[in-house]
Motif scaffolding. Structure first.
Motif, short mmCIF file in Angstrom:
data_model
loop_
_atom_site.label_atom_id
_atom_site.label_comp_id
_atom_site.label_asym_id
_atom_site.label_seq_id
_atom_site.Cartn_x
_atom_site.Cartn_y
_atom_site.Cartn_z
N GLY A 1 9.19 7.35 4.11
CA GLY A 1 7.87 7.93 3.97
C GLY A 1 7.63 9.04 4.98
O GLY A 1 8.39 9.21 5.93
N GLN A 2 6.55 9.76 4.76
CA GLN A 2 6.21 10.86 5.63
C GLN A 2 5.79 10.34 7.00
O GLN A 2 4.98 9.42 7.11
N ALA A 3 6.37 10.90 8.07
CA ALA A 3 6.06 10.54 9.47
C ALA A 3 6.24 9.04 9.71
O ALA A 3 5.47 8.42 10.43
N GLY A 4 7.26 8.44 9.07
CA GLY A 4 7.54 7.02 9.31
C GLY A 4 6.52 6.08 8.72
O GLY A 4 6.24 5.02 9.28
N ALA A 5 5.94 6.43 7.59
CA ALA A 5 4.88 5.63 6.97
C ALA A 5 5.31 4.20 6.68
O ALA A 5 4.51 3.27 6.79
#
Length: 177
Positions: free
Chosen positions: A71-75
């Motif tokens: 995921g985006q930014a370690g979601a």
């Protein structure tokens, strides 16, 4: 699904992360506590997947999460952390005293940028270690703010001083020595 003796062996603290620290490593699991609730877990990430196993051995509860990407930014890791905290806060937490600052702070001594030991150490992929720096910042109140990699300030953890070279995470009480 798991034999109780196996869960007990996996979630027993075998290697503490520091002297007097109740968190560390069990057999294949990282063990610790959050607001007085004992927990153990282990995760793994690749560019195309993120997985995590979380156990609450004293409550007969656990789960496995699997994501098709980080995921985006370690979601994916944020979802895991938020789910774990929400279940503990809503269903499992003991009435724990809030974490407060005590004793002298050594946050200014700890401040700086650190490189994880979990990295590729040679060759072209080693350049990624510079991106994955962990930032320790001393705050004016003596606390220590820790943010990893591309973490935003909202994802940073705040540790309150508990004496020289010892801190406790503001929300969970997890000890950092």
């Amino acid at each position: 699904v798991l034999d109780p003796a196996s869960v007990a062996a996996m979630t027993r603290l075998v290697k503490p992360v520091g002297p007097g620290n109740p968190a560390g490593f069990g057999l294949g699991m990282m063990v610790g506590s959050h607001r007085g609730v004992r927990l153990a877990g282990h995760g793994g990430n690749l560019p195309t997947t993120a997985t995590y196993v979380q156990l609450f051995p004293d409550h007969g509860l656990g789960w496995t999460l699997s994501f098709s990407g980080q995921g985006q930014a370690g979601a994916a890791n944020q979802v895991r952390s938020n789910l774990t905290r929400a279940v503990i806060e809503r269903f499992l937490a003991l009435a724990a005293a809030p974490v407060v600052a005590r004793g002298p702070s050594s946050a200014t001594d700890a401040a700086g940028h650190y490189v994880s030991t979990r990295r590729v150490a040679a060759g072209p992929p080693s350049a990624a270690a510079a991106i994955g720096l962990v930032r320790f910042a001393a705050e004016p109140d003596g606390s220590l703010r820790i943010a990893a990699g591309a973490s935003t300030d909202a994802m940073a953890m705040r540790f309150l001083p508990q004496g020289r070279d010892r801190f406790a995470e503001r929300d969970t009480g997890a000890v950092l020595t």
